[in-house]
Design a protein around this motif. Structure first.
Motif, PDB file in Angstrom:
ATOM      1  N   TYR A 339       0.848  -1.187   0.000  1.00  0.00           N
ATOM      2  CA  TYR A 339       0.000   0.000   0.000  1.00  0.00           C
ATOM      3  C   TYR A 339       0.891   1.248   0.000  1.00  0.00           C
ATOM      4  CZ  TYR A 339      -3.987  -2.984   1.169  1.00  0.00           C
ATOM      5  OH  TYR A 339      -4.970  -3.938   1.142  1.00  0.00           O
ATOM      6  N   PRO A 340       0.728   2.145  -0.974  1.00  0.00           N
ATOM      7  CA  PRO A 340       1.563   3.358  -1.011  1.00  0.00           C
ATOM      8  C   PRO A 340       1.070   4.392   0.001  1.00  0.00           C
ATOM      9  CG  PRO A 340       0.041   3.376  -2.852  1.00  0.00           C
ATOM     10  CD  PRO A 340      -0.176   2.059  -2.140  1.00  0.00           C
ATOM     11  N   THR A 341       1.328   4.127   1.270  1.00  0.00           N
ATOM     12  CA  THR A 341       0.761   4.964   2.342  1.00  0.00           C
ATOM     13  C   THR A 341       1.263   6.404   2.289  1.00  0.00           C
ATOM     14  OG1 THR A 341       2.489   4.089   3.801  1.00  0.00           O
ATOM     15  CG2 THR A 341       0.320   3.067   3.925  1.00  0.00           C
ATOM     16  N   ALA A 342       2.490   6.610   1.806  1.00  0.00           N
ATOM     17  CA  ALA A 342       2.992   7.987   1.694  1.00  0.00           C
ATOM     18  C   ALA A 342       2.130   8.784   0.725  1.00  0.00           C
ATOM     19  CB  ALA A 342       4.444   7.979   1.245  1.00  0.00           C
ATOM     20  N   LEU A 343       1.681   8.135  -0.349  1.00  0.00           N
ATOM     21  CA  LEU A 343       0.804   8.798  -1.314  1.00  0.00           C
ATOM     22  C   LEU A 343      -0.522   9.174  -0.666  1.00  0.00           C
ATOM     23  CD1 LEU A 343       0.140   9.653  -4.215  1.00  0.00           C
ATOM     24  CD2 LEU A 343      -0.590   7.297  -4.662  1.00  0.00           C
ATOM     25  N   TYR A 344      -1.063   8.300   0.157  1.00  0.00           N
ATOM     26  CA  TYR A 344      -2.326   8.601   0.851  1.00  0.00           C
ATOM     27  C   TYR A 344      -2.152   9.782   1.798  1.00  0.00           C
ATOM     28  CZ  TYR A 344      -3.311   3.794  -0.698  1.00  0.00           C
ATOM     29  OH  TYR A 344      -3.471   2.657  -1.430  1.00  0.00           O
ATOM     30  N   GLU A 345      -0.995   9.837   2.456  1.00  0.00           N
ATOM     31  CA  GLU A 345      -0.760  10.935   3.397  1.00  0.00           C
ATOM     32  C   GLU A 345      -0.543  12.261   2.674  1.00  0.00           C
ATOM     33  OE1 GLU A 345       0.690  10.163   7.546  1.00  0.00           O
ATOM     34  OE2 GLU A 345       2.183   9.040   6.395  1.00  0.00           O
ATOM     35  N   ILE A 346       0.035  12.206   1.478  1.00  0.00           N
ATOM     36  CA  ILE A 346       0.173  13.429   0.678  1.00  0.00           C
ATOM     37  C   ILE A 346      -1.205  14.031   0.426  1.00  0.00           C
ATOM     38  CG2 ILE A 346       0.801  14.356  -1.588  1.00  0.00           C
ATOM     39  CD1 ILE A 346       2.977  12.140  -1.690  1.00  0.00           C
ATOM     40  N   ILE A 347      -2.115  13.188  -0.047  1.00  0.00           N
ATOM     41  CA  ILE A 347      -3.469  13.646  -0.369  1.00  0.00           C
ATOM     42  C   ILE A 347      -4.197  14.129   0.887  1.00  0.00           C
ATOM     43  CG2 ILE A 347      -5.715  12.921  -1.267  1.00  0.00           C
ATOM     44  CD1 ILE A 347      -4.130  10.882  -3.013  1.00  0.00           C
ATOM     45  N   ALA A 348      -4.103  13.329   1.957  1.00  0.00           N
ATOM     46  CA  ALA A 348      -4.803  13.669   3.196  1.00  0.00           C
ATOM     47  C   ALA A 348      -4.283  14.973   3.791  1.00  0.00           C
ATOM     48  CB  ALA A 348      -4.657  12.530   4.202  1.00  0.00           C
ATOM     49  N   CYS A 349      -2.981  15.125   3.861  1.00  0.00           N
ATOM     50  CA  CYS A 349      -2.407  16.291   4.545  1.00  0.00           C
ATOM     51  C   CYS A 349      -2.546  17.577   3.728  1.00  0.00           C
ATOM     52  CB  CYS A 349      -0.948  16.027   4.892  1.00  0.00           C
ATOM     53  SG  CYS A 349      -0.772  14.773   6.174  1.00  0.00           S
ATOM     54  N   ILE A 350      -2.457  17.482   2.404  1.00  0.00           N
ATOM     55  CA  ILE A 350      -2.711  18.680   1.596  1.00  0.00           C
ATOM     56  C   ILE A 350      -4.174  19.093   1.762  1.00  0.00           C
ATOM     57  CG2 ILE A 350      -2.792  19.624  -0.744  1.00  0.00           C
ATOM     58  CD1 ILE A 350       0.039  19.187   0.323  1.00  0.00           C
ATOM     59  N   GLY A 351      -5.077  18.102   1.804  1.00  0.00           N
ATOM     60  CA  GLY A 351      -6.488  18.400   2.040  1.00  0.00           C
ATOM     61  C   GLY A 351      -6.726  19.021   3.404  1.00  0.00           C
ATOM     62  N   LEU A 352      -6.066  18.484   4.433  1.00  0.00           N
ATOM     63  CA  LEU A 352      -6.223  19.024   5.790  1.00  0.00           C
ATOM     64  C   LEU A 352      -5.603  20.409   5.912  1.00  0.00           C
ATOM     65  CD1 LEU A 352      -5.556  15.800   7.902  1.00  0.00           C
ATOM     66  CD2 LEU A 352      -7.758  16.918   7.452  1.00  0.00           C
ATOM     67  N   PHE A 353      -4.545  20.662   5.160  1.00  0.00           N
ATOM     68  CA  PHE A 353      -3.970  22.022   5.121  1.00  0.00           C
ATOM     69  C   PHE A 353      -5.010  23.002   4.597  1.00  0.00           C
ATOM     70  CE2 PHE A 353      -2.307  25.057   1.943  1.00  0.00           C
ATOM     71  CZ  PHE A 353      -1.794  26.010   2.809  1.00  0.00           C
ATOM     72  N   LEU A 354      -5.707  22.618   3.529  1.00  0.00           N
ATOM     73  CA  LEU A 354      -6.734  23.492   2.956  1.00  0.00           C
ATOM     74  C   LEU A 354      -7.866  23.729   3.956  1.00  0.00           C
ATOM     75  CD1 LEU A 354      -6.883  22.061  -0.677  1.00  0.00           C
ATOM     76  CD2 LEU A 354      -5.777  24.176   0.091  1.00  0.00           C
ATOM     77  N   VAL A 355      -8.192  22.704   4.751  1.00  0.00           N
ATOM     78  CA  VAL A 355      -9.220  22.855   5.790  1.00  0.00           C
ATOM     79  C   VAL A 355      -8.764  23.878   6.833  1.00  0.00           C
ATOM     80  CG1 VAL A 355     -10.401  21.699   7.701  1.00  0.00           C
ATOM     81  CG2 VAL A 355     -10.215  20.554   5.481  1.00  0.00           C
ATOM     82  N   LEU A 356      -7.547  23.720   7.322  1.00  0.00           N
ATOM     83  CA  LEU A 356      -7.008  24.645   8.325  1.00  0.00           C
ATOM     84  C   LEU A 356      -6.921  26.064   7.766  1.00  0.00           C
ATOM     85  CD1 LEU A 356      -4.160  22.453   9.881  1.00  0.00           C
ATOM     86  CD2 LEU A 356      -6.285  23.143  10.991  1.00  0.00           C
ATOM     87  N   TRP A 357      -6.523  26.158   6.506  1.00  0.00           N
ATOM     88  CA  TRP A 357      -6.393  27.477   5.879  1.00  0.00           C
ATOM     89  C   TRP A 357      -7.771  28.146   5.754  1.00  0.00           C
ATOM     90  CZ3 TRP A 357      -2.216  30.254   5.437  1.00  0.00           C
ATOM     91  CH2 TRP A 357      -2.203  31.367   4.590  1.00  0.00           C
ATOM     92  N   ALA A 358      -8.796  27.336   5.486  1.00  0.00           N
ATOM     93  CA  ALA A 358     -10.140  27.875   5.304  1.00  0.00           C
ATOM     94  C   ALA A 358     -10.759  28.342   6.618  1.00  0.00           C
ATOM     95  CB  ALA A 358     -11.037  26.818   4.654  1.00  0.00           C
ATOM     96  N   ILE A 359     -10.430  27.683   7.737  1.00  0.00           N
ATOM     97  CA  ILE A 359     -11.093  28.010   9.016  1.00  0.00           C
ATOM     98  C   ILE A 359     -10.257  28.924   9.903  1.00  0.00           C
ATOM     99  CG2 ILE A 359     -12.317  25.807   8.974  1.00  0.00           C
ATOM    100  CD1 ILE A 359     -10.401  24.805  11.163  1.00  0.00           C
TER     101      ILE A 359
END
Length: 432
Positions: A339-359
């Motif tokens: 499982y390419p877990t680093a790839l999943y974390e790239i997607i998750a963390c960039i998404g969570l960055f956008l969440v933090l940036w929005a709020i």
């Protein structure tokens, strides 16, 4: 995979530039992560300065002093290292070009080039400061704002983070460390993000208190930057293939050229037997190899197979079996896809960055945004650990990984921090 920038440029642009072999892909993305974090942190600090949460403090500086002995020696040391290695690289190109990375991190170099550049840089520092020297040095008071301290914060975060990441990784893999302590400390791989985060946080918060920077506003400013840096840093893990991947996805295998292919359920055991030497070296007991079959759902047919299972061909740590027809230093691929877990974390963390940036502007209580970051990051890491390869501990019948323990503490800490900051904010509002 691209172990270093030479392979990336050759594959993407068709250009061969051997000198790029010195620059590791992982290190390149780590550098980008720090630059991105510095930019975001600066923006947030300026925003908090504008709304009055952060204030500058006056500091005295003396101008017109000649170069000190320490400054001259420091410049000379940097000059020697650059001359010995960088100039030595070109002067001994016929030897160095065979293994550029090995040359840079060996004792090889050019002594006379190092001494010459040391002398020049030491003299240059002396001469430059002499031209700027005043008959009578003057003291000036300058207002230093928190965003002016970002370069210092980034340097401290880099040094403390690297040390913390190394220490925590070696604690997690103590048996490997005991067998080769020098190699474990100096190797390019083997960094634990949470170890770096903990040590860097201690160093930076101590620095902030010393410089009278509002700690709660500072950590809020750092929250989006940390999430973004983590996501970009994981790009280095994925694109270099540094071993930070998940357990085996036994629904897929790897062909002789390193491509992901679907296999029958019983094929996993056949592949293990076929590559028994590799699996015994990795796990000792081939009867208990961590794996979980998961085929790509029909609803996700638009995604490539390697999104669910990947063999990391040409990985930087040279782990796996040799690929047919491949020549060179990096010709290994994992015998069974993971499982390419680093790839999943790239997607998750960039998404969570956008969440933090929005709020970030909607949260007015200082310290709460960082609490949200702790909860989001801890939750993300806790669940990704379920399919990652990591050392497990035996604690009261449970077998968590180091990252799961720290992730759980982060979530709890985030909840406690939010409660504390909200309560403190109410008290401060009442008093004001």
């Amino acid at each position: 995979m691209y172990p270093n920038l030479y392979y990336a440029v050759r594959d993407l642009l068709g250009i061969e530039f051997p000198l790029l072999k010195v620059f590791q892909t992982f290190g390149f993305f780590v550098a980008i992560a720090f630059l991105a974090a510095a930019y975001v942190l600066t923006l947030e600090l300026k925003r908090h300065e504008k709304n009055g949460l952060l204030k500058g403090i006056p500091e005295k500086f003396t101008i017109g002093l000649p170069a000190s002995q320490g400054e001259i020696i420091g410049n000379a040391v940097v000059g020697f290292l650059l001359g010995y290695k960088i100039l030595g690289l070109f002067l001994q190109w016929s030897v160095a070009s065979q293994d550029l990375q090995g040359f840079v991190f060996s004792s090889q170099g050019s002594w006379w080039a190092g001494i010459a550049l040391a002398a020049f840089m030491g003299w240059n520092k002396y001469y430059t400061k002499k031209k700027q020297a005043l008959p009578k040095p003057q003291e000036k008071e300058i207002m230093v704002m928190p965003h002016n301290r970002v370069p210092d914060i980034i340097v401290m975060a880099a040094v403390a983070g690297l040390l913390g990441a190394k220490v925590f990784h070696n604690l997690e893999n103590w048996n490997d460390f005991i067998q080769d302590p020098i190699g474990a400390l100096l190797s390019f791989s083997g960094l634990t993000f949470y170890g770096g985060l903990i040590v860097a946080a201690i160093v930076i918060i101590t620095y902030a208190r010393k410089k009278k920077v509002n700690v709660r506003a500072l950590i809020d400013s750092a929250a989006p930057a940390l999430m973004l840096a983590y996501g970009i840093g994981r790009m280095g893990c994925h694109f270099s293939g540094d071993g930070d991947w998940g357990i085996y996805n036994s629904a897929y295998g790897i062909d002789s050229t390193g491509h992901t292919v679907k296999v029958a359920p019983a094929a996993f055991n056949d592949l293990v037997q076929q590559h028994a030497g590799f699996f015994q070296q990795q796990y000792g007991d081939i009867a208990h190899i961590p794996h979980a079959p998961f085929e790509k759902p029909a609803s996700m047919g638009f995604l490539p197979d390697w999104f669910f299972a990947y063999g990391y061909p040409h990985n930087v740590i040279n782990e796996g079996v040799k690929m047919v027809g491949c020549e060179g230093q990096y010709c290994k691929v994992l015998p069974v896809s993971v499982y390419p877990t680093a790839l999943y974390e790239i997607i998750a963390c960039i998404g969570l960055f956008l969440v933090l940036w929005a709020i970030r502007k909607k949260i007015t209580v200082p310290g709460v945004l960082f609490g949200v970051y702790l909860i989001l990051n801890g939750t993300e890491r806790f669940f990704i650990e379920k399919i990652r390869v990591n050392t497990k501990y035996d604690i009261f019948g449970f077998r968590p990984t180091q990252a799961e323990i720290i992730a759980t503490l982060m979530v709890i800490g985030g909840i406690v921090l939010i409660g504390y900051c909200r309560k403190k904010y109410k008290v401060e509002s009442t008093l004001s």
